[in-house]
Structures are given as C-alpha cells and as structure tokens.
Design an enzyme around this catalytic site. Structure first.
Site, PDB file in Angstrom:
ATOM      1  N   SER A   1       0.847  -1.189   0.000  1.00  0.00           N
ATOM      2  CA  SER A   1       0.000   0.000   0.000  1.00  0.00           C
ATOM      3  C   SER A   1       0.886   1.244   0.000  1.00  0.00           C
ATOM      4  O   SER A   1       1.611   1.507   0.968  1.00  0.00           O
ATOM      5  CB  SER A   1      -0.898   0.008   1.240  1.00  0.00           C
TER       6      SER A   1
ATOM      7  N   HIS B   1      -1.106  -1.155  -4.202  1.00  0.00           N
ATOM      8  CA  HIS B   1      -2.422  -0.851  -3.630  1.00  0.00           C
ATOM      9  C   HIS B   1      -2.485   0.647  -3.334  1.00  0.00           C
ATOM     10  O   HIS B   1      -1.606   1.207  -2.681  1.00  0.00           O
ATOM     11  CB  HIS B   1      -2.622  -1.671  -2.362  1.00  0.00           C
TER      12      HIS B   1
ATOM     13  N   ASP C   1      -4.730   3.673  -1.871  1.00  0.00           N
ATOM     14  CA  ASP C   1      -5.857   3.981  -0.986  1.00  0.00           C
ATOM     15  C   ASP C   1      -6.363   5.401  -1.211  1.00  0.00           C
ATOM     16  O   ASP C   1      -5.726   6.368  -0.801  1.00  0.00           O
ATOM     17  CB  ASP C   1      -5.426   3.819   0.473  1.00  0.00           C
TER      18      ASP C   1
ATOM     19  N   MET D   1      -8.853   8.254  -0.330  1.00  0.00           N
ATOM     20  CA  MET D   1      -9.735   8.698   0.764  1.00  0.00           C
ATOM     21  C   MET D   1     -10.141  10.153   0.523  1.00  0.00           C
ATOM     22  O   MET D   1      -9.299  10.973   0.144  1.00  0.00           O
ATOM     23  CB  MET D   1      -8.991   8.610   2.107  1.00  0.00           C
TER      24      MET D   1
ATOM     25  N   HIS E   1      -8.309   1.204  -4.192  1.00  0.00           N
ATOM     26  CA  HIS E   1      -9.312   0.995  -3.140  1.00  0.00           C
ATOM     27  C   HIS E   1      -9.962   2.346  -2.853  1.00  0.00           C
ATOM     28  O   HIS E   1      -9.341   3.233  -2.282  1.00  0.00           O
ATOM     29  CB  HIS E   1      -8.573   0.429  -1.917  1.00  0.00           C
TER      30      HIS E   1
ATOM     31  N   MET F   1     -12.138   4.720  -0.900  1.00  0.00           N
ATOM     32  CA  MET F   1     -12.831   4.988   0.369  1.00  0.00           C
ATOM     33  C   MET F   1     -13.413   6.389   0.244  1.00  0.00           C
ATOM     34  O   MET F   1     -12.904   7.356   0.821  1.00  0.00           O
ATOM     35  CB  MET F   1     -11.840   4.882   1.539  1.00  0.00           C
TER      36      MET F   1
ATOM     37  N   MET G   1     -11.591  -5.908   4.914  1.00  0.00           N
ATOM     38  CA  MET G   1     -10.908  -4.865   5.678  1.00  0.00           C
ATOM     39  C   MET G   1     -10.626  -5.409   7.077  1.00  0.00           C
ATOM     40  O   MET G   1     -11.550  -5.701   7.830  1.00  0.00           O
ATOM     41  CB  MET G   1     -11.777  -3.612   5.785  1.00  0.00           C
TER      42      MET G   1
ATOM     43  N   ASP H   1      -6.692  -6.394   3.917  1.00  0.00           N
ATOM     44  CA  ASP H   1      -6.072  -5.066   3.964  1.00  0.00           C
ATOM     45  C   ASP H   1      -6.155  -4.511   5.384  1.00  0.00           C
ATOM     46  O   ASP H   1      -7.246  -4.264   5.900  1.00  0.00           O
ATOM     47  CB  ASP H   1      -6.857  -4.164   2.996  1.00  0.00           C
TER      48      ASP H   1
HETATM   49  C1  DX5 Z   1      -6.562   1.642   5.499  1.00  0.00           C
HETATM   50  C2  DX5 Z   1      -5.932   1.287   4.176  1.00  0.00           C
HETATM   51  C3  DX5 Z   1      -4.861   0.249   4.197  1.00  0.00           C
HETATM   52  C4  DX5 Z   1      -3.626   0.633   4.877  1.00  0.00           C
HETATM   53  C5  DX5 Z   1      -2.873  -0.614   5.249  1.00  0.00           C
HETATM   54  O1  DX5 Z   1      -7.650   2.448   5.233  1.00  0.00           O
HETATM   55  O2  DX5 Z   1      -6.930   0.764   3.344  1.00  0.00           O
HETATM   56  O3  DX5 Z   1      -4.506  -0.119   2.890  1.00  0.00           O
HETATM   57  O4  DX5 Z   1      -2.832   1.458   4.086  1.00  0.00           O
HETATM   58  O5  DX5 Z   1      -1.858  -0.188   6.034  1.00  0.00           O
HETATM   59  P1  DX5 Z   1      -1.140  -1.074   7.116  1.00  0.00           P
HETATM   60  O6  DX5 Z   1      -0.564  -2.249   6.368  1.00  0.00           O
HETATM   61  O7  DX5 Z   1      -0.114  -0.169   7.673  1.00  0.00           O
HETATM   62  O8  DX5 Z   1      -2.182  -1.505   8.101  1.00  0.00           O
HETATM   63 ZN    ZN Z   2      -6.731  -0.284   1.146  1.00  0.00          ZN
END
Ligand code: DX5
Ligand code: ZN
Length: 216
Positions: free
Chosen positions: A7, A32, A34, A36, A65, A67, A140, A178
């Site tokens: 990620s 990956h 993320d 947001m 991903h 969010m 998740m 994840d």
């Molecule tokens: C949380 C993200 C994850 C996060 C994982 O909202 O979706 O992808 O980056 O990070 P670690 O591996 O540090 O938990």
């Molecule tokens: Zn993620």
C-alpha cells in the site's frame, strides 16, 4: 501463488525513486492505492494525477481501493487515470443491491476489474450476492482511514467463510485482505485462504525487498 500488494499510503515520498526501485526489485506484483476523500473516512489521500504518475513510473498492476462517498463518480476518474482494479465499499452505496450491481457492471464495462468491500462492522454476508459478479472481495482487517493499525482477528473467519463459498460455487473472485498485515498476520490470512495481501507500514518501515519476501 500469493499476490503481495504494497500500500503506497506508507511509501516515503521524500525518496520516491529509491522506494520504487526496491518495489520493482521485490516480489510485489500489485500496488495498492488507498483513495480517501475526507468524508467516507476521516483522512485525505490521493487524487487521480498521483495515480497517473504511478502509471508512468511502474509496470505493476494498479489496485485502487476507493474509500469515498461517491464511488460512482470517482470510479470513472480513476479508471481514466490508469486503475486496473477498482474496489468500492457497499456502505458508500447504502448497501443498495441495484446500485452495487450497476457500478460493478459499469467498471467491468470499461475493461477494468471490479472489487467489492465492507468495513469491519458490516457483515461479510453483504458481499455474498455478488460472488459471481466481482473479480475480488476485499476484507478490511482494520477500520479504514489510516495505516499502521492492528489486525482485527475476526477477519480470519470472514476470509475462511468467503474461501469456502467461493470454492463451493467454483467462482473465480480473489480474496484480498487489507490492514495490519505483517509476517505473522499474513501467514494466518494465507492459512485462512487469502489470495492477495495488502501491506503498508510493514513493507515500508525498513527493507522493502525483505519485507515483501517475508510475506510470500
Ligand atoms: C486503510 C488502508 C490500508 C492501509 C494498510 O484504510 O486501506 O490499505 O494502508 O496499512 P497497514 O498495512 O499499515 O495496516
Ligand atoms: Zn486499502
């Protein structure tokens, strides 16, 4: 064969080139990403131009991903920017089956893989009606929003439940997990039947190549 998806939320952007070199020298096959929006989760991350930069800098599979409150809008934006997998939250569409199906079809209609996910407190059964429709289910294993949180152990049961149903129905959906993945929790998830491990803080905390190797 397990797929490792670092990620890039945890990537050190002050040394982007070196970190990308290490990722490319590692066994990681996906990146990956993320996204947001500060509404669906209380954090803000990347817009599409950053994904475009990754598309230029890497040949790895771009796993996005979302969010965000409006995945119907942002799926198109990130597909235009180079996403190869778009995973969205059922909660963002108020768990409405018609809207969920329409968005899966729209993503696939653009030649991109479609993934579906739920927050830790939404039952995994919410995902089951789509077992033949999606390319991936994302479990998740932390509350979405931030890297570096601890793995929620109940996620293992969700993975095992999905594994059993996917196998029984001979469906092809991958299972991705994840949040809070390290050498130990990654091993437990593999035993539970996961196909894709997302790991952020664990991969980027020190030696990227060794960390990815330890997850394989
Ligand atoms: C949380 C993200 C994850 C996060 C994982 O909202 O979706 O992808 O980056 O990070 P670690 O591996 O540090 O938990
Ligand atoms: Zn993620």
């Amino acid at each position: 064969m397990i797929i490792i998806a670092p990620s890039v939320l945890s990537l050190d952007y002050s040394c982007f080139e070196q970190q990308m070199r290490d990722l490319h020298a590692s066994k990681a096959q996906w990146l990956h990403f993320d996204v947001m929006d500060g509404h669906f989760v209380p954090n803000l991350t990347f817009g599409p131009d950053i994904l475009k930069a990754f598309r230029k800098a890497s040949h790895l599979f771009l796993d996005v991903h979302l969010m965000v409150e409006d995945p119907e809008f942002f799926s198109d934006v990130f597909i235009d920017a180079g996403a190869q997998m778009i995973t969205f939250h059922t909660e963002a569409l108020d768990n409405e089956p018609q809207r969920i199906m329409d968005l899966i079809r729209k993503i696939k209609g653009r030649g991109v893989k479609a993934g579906l996910t739920v927050k830790p407190n939404t039952p995994v059964e919410t995902l089951l009606p789509y077992i033949d429709q999606v390319d991936l289910f994302l479990i998740m294993s932390v509350e979405p929003g931030f890297g570096g949180q601890s793995f929620i152990p109940q996620s293992l049961e969700k993975i095992a439940t999905l594994r059993k149903l996917i196998d029984q129905q001979q469906a092809s959906a991958l299972i991705e997990v994840d949040g809070g993945i390290n050498g130990h929790t990654g091993q437990l998830c593999k035993q539970a039947g996961v196909d894709v491990l997302v790991a952020g803080s664990y991969v980027f905390k020190d030696d990227i190549i060794a960390a990815v190797e330890s997850l394989c």
